[in-house]
Design a protein around this motif. Structure first.
Motif: not given
Length: 270
Positions: A39-59
């Motif tokens: 479950e912790q691993l899934q949370n980390v993956k979800r956080g990574t996906a959110d960060v990448v999404t925010s970065k793509k939005r800024l780009e």
């Protein structure tokens, strides 16, 4: 008062800990811990996906601002060519504002990229730890199952287990009752043989009848023995003893011949 409360709290915690230790199943605990790590691993993956999404939005916003900067610069050139300095100034002001926004977005994108790298590294470390824990978990579960099976076999073999203990007690009770019945049967046989108890299966005979029968049998044996002694002493021929009742008949024949020859020798001498 504070000491009593502290002592009572310690006792309660120790009792709860003991109950939890008894109820805890190591196999279930290991599986639950493994699920928590997943479950912790899934949370980390979800956080990574959110960060990448925010970065793509800024780009994407950067791309639009860059296009807008180019557009505003073109408009400023067109305004200067048309002798519209006021329009050119507005276009250049907007261009400057867009460039400032682009610089800010560059910093935000850089921060998001750093977060992404940290999350990816944490994800890889966590995946390594989970894989190691999974292998260790399976080994521990196998060892626990083997130890548990060995304990059950040992308890069954030694009678320590609750079920086998009950079985062992039942066997011991059966042995005790059997020995008691055997001792009782021996006592009854002894009392019956000595006449202390009357055998009701012997018909209408009483103890007196049985004793008289024994005396009569003994008297008959004595009479027959006296008769045999008289016959042997008078030289009367002995009856052959049947095979199996004593010594063979051939062994008695020489004795009879000897007794028969003695009177003849006496007659000759006379």
């Amino acid at each position: 008062m504070a000491g009593l409360v502290s002592r009572a709290s310690l006792i309660v915690r120790s009792k709860i800990s003991t109950l939890l230790n008894r109820a805890e199943n190591p196999t279930e605990t290991l599986d639950y811990s493994y699920e928590q790590m997943l479950e912790q691993l899934q949370n980390v993956k979800r956080g990574t996906a959110d960060v990448v999404t925010s970065k793509k939005r800024l780009e994407l916003q950067q791309q639009k601002l860059e296009q807008n900067v180019v557009k505003l610069e073109t408009q400023a050139r067109q305004a200067v060519a048309a002798n519209r300095e006021d329009l050119a100034r507005q276009a250049l002001e907007r261009k400057t504002l867009a460039q400032t926004q682009l610089q800010d977005m560059d910093g935000q994108v850089k921060q998001l990229e750093d977060q992404q790298e940290k999350l990816v590294a944490a994800q890889q470390q966590l995946e390594t730890r989970i894989e190691s824990f999974r292998s260790q978990k399976e080994v521990l579960k196998a060892q626990y199952s083997a130890a548990e099976a060995q304990v059950k076999v040992g308890e069954a073999a030694t009678g320590i287990g609750q079920h086998m203990q009950d079985t062992g007690l039942a066997i011991q009770r059966a042995k005790d009752k059997t020995e008691e019945m055997q001792a009782r049967a021996s006592a009854i046989d002894e009392l019956t043989s000595t006449g202390a108890l009357e055998d009701f299966t012997a018909g209408d005979q009483t103890q007196l009848d049985r004793e008289l029968a024994q005396i009569s049998s003994a008297s008959q044996v004595d009479d027959e023995l006296a008769k045999l002694k008289a016959e042997v002493g008078s030289g009367a021929p002995q009856k052959e003893i049947a095979a199996g009742d004593g010594e063979p008949a051939a062994d008695a024949a020489p004795a009879a011949d000897t007794q028969a020859t003695q009177p003849a020798e006496e007659t000759t001498e006379s």
